[in-house]
Design a protein around this motif. Structure first.
Motif, PDB file in Angstrom:
ATOM      1  N   THR A 172       1.042   5.456   0.247  1.00 44.22           N
ATOM      2  CA  THR A 172       0.357   6.654   0.716  1.00 44.22           C
ATOM      3  C   THR A 172       1.125   7.875   0.213  1.00 44.22           C
ATOM      4  O   THR A 172       2.335   7.957   0.392  1.00 44.22           O
ATOM      5  CB  THR A 172       0.304   6.688   2.256  1.00 44.22           C
TER       6      THR A 172
ATOM      7  N   SER B   6       0.847  -1.183   0.000  1.00 46.33           N
ATOM      8  CA  SER B   6       0.000   0.000   0.000  1.00 46.33           C
ATOM      9  C   SER B   6       0.885   1.237   0.000  1.00 46.33           C
ATOM     10  O   SER B   6       1.805   1.349   0.803  1.00 46.33           O
ATOM     11  CB  SER B   6      -0.886  -0.024   1.244  1.00 46.33           C
TER      12      SER B   6
ATOM     13  N   ASP C  66      -5.190   5.157   0.394  1.00 48.83           N
ATOM     14  CA  ASP C  66      -4.011   4.364   0.052  1.00 48.83           C
ATOM     15  C   ASP C  66      -4.203   3.732  -1.317  1.00 48.83           C
ATOM     16  O   ASP C  66      -5.316   3.400  -1.714  1.00 48.83           O
ATOM     17  CB  ASP C  66      -3.800   3.259   1.093  1.00 48.83           C
ATOM     18  N   LYS C  67      -3.107   3.548  -2.016  1.00 51.88           N
ATOM     19  CA  LYS C  67      -3.114   2.950  -3.352  1.00 51.88           C
ATOM     20  C   LYS C  67      -2.339   1.642  -3.320  1.00 51.88           C
ATOM     21  O   LYS C  67      -1.320   1.524  -2.646  1.00 51.88           O
ATOM     22  CB  LYS C  67      -2.482   3.902  -4.381  1.00 51.88           C
ATOM     23  N   THR C  68      -2.797   0.648  -4.067  1.00 52.91           N
ATOM     24  CA  THR C  68      -2.151  -0.663  -4.116  1.00 52.91           C
ATOM     25  C   THR C  68      -0.829  -0.585  -4.882  1.00 52.91           C
ATOM     26  O   THR C  68      -0.747   0.047  -5.935  1.00 52.91           O
ATOM     27  CB  THR C  68      -3.079  -1.697  -4.786  1.00 52.91           C
TER      28      THR C  68
END
Length: 164
Positions: free
Chosen positions: A36, A34, A43-45
């Protein structure tokens, strides 16, 4: 004479089989996590792969590639990737468990698409992080890690390693 030769062959065979049971210092791995970014909400993968060489129980070198995130805001799409090279300082806590620190250099590439126009930019700088690794076998391990690839970016990941 034949007895001494037989003993020498037996010792050589045993040492070869003992070496075959230990992993080499080369390893590869993959992780998912994740990312940030301070200026973005949520949050982004992320996902990545890495390869390394363990010089001894306290020092390793790694190269890695990670897809940090992709975001779409209206007609704008941004894709951020990271290429890195790092030195790892390793503290073995037990035979299976290790704590490590990372210090390296990375290049973050931002590829943006706006209404059919593609723009890309690069930012290079220091990379640092900390993590833990647990060795299930001599070859297979699991890792938890925190990385700071840019001043406004944090990445948390979980991954697997394989020594061959």
């Amino acid at each position: 004479m034949l007895k001494k030769l037989s003993i020498a062959v037996a010792i050589a065979a045993l040492s070869i089989s003992a070496q075959a049971q230990t992993a080499t210092p080369f390893y590869v791995g993959a992780d998912v996590g994740s990312t940030t970014i301070d200026s973005l909400s949520g949050d982004k993968t992320s996902y990545g792969a890495f390869a390394g060489y363990k010089f001894n129980q306290n020092f390793a070198a790694e190269v890695g590639y990670r897809h940090l995130f992709k975001v779409n805001v209206g007609p704008v799409s941004a894709d951020v990737t990271q290429a890195s090279i790092s030195a790892l300082g390793i503290i073995p806590v037990s035979k299976e468990f290790q704590v490590f620190g990372r210090l390296g250099y990375n290049n973050n590439k931002v590829s943006t698409s706006v209404a059919g126009y593609n723009i890309s930019a690069n930012e290079s700088g220091a990379l640092y992080g900390v993590g833990v690794q647990y060795q299930f076998t001599a070859n297979v391990g699991a890792r938890l890690e925190f990385q700071k690839p840019a001043s406004d970016t944090k990445n948390y990941s979980v991954g697997v390693t394989y020594a061959f």
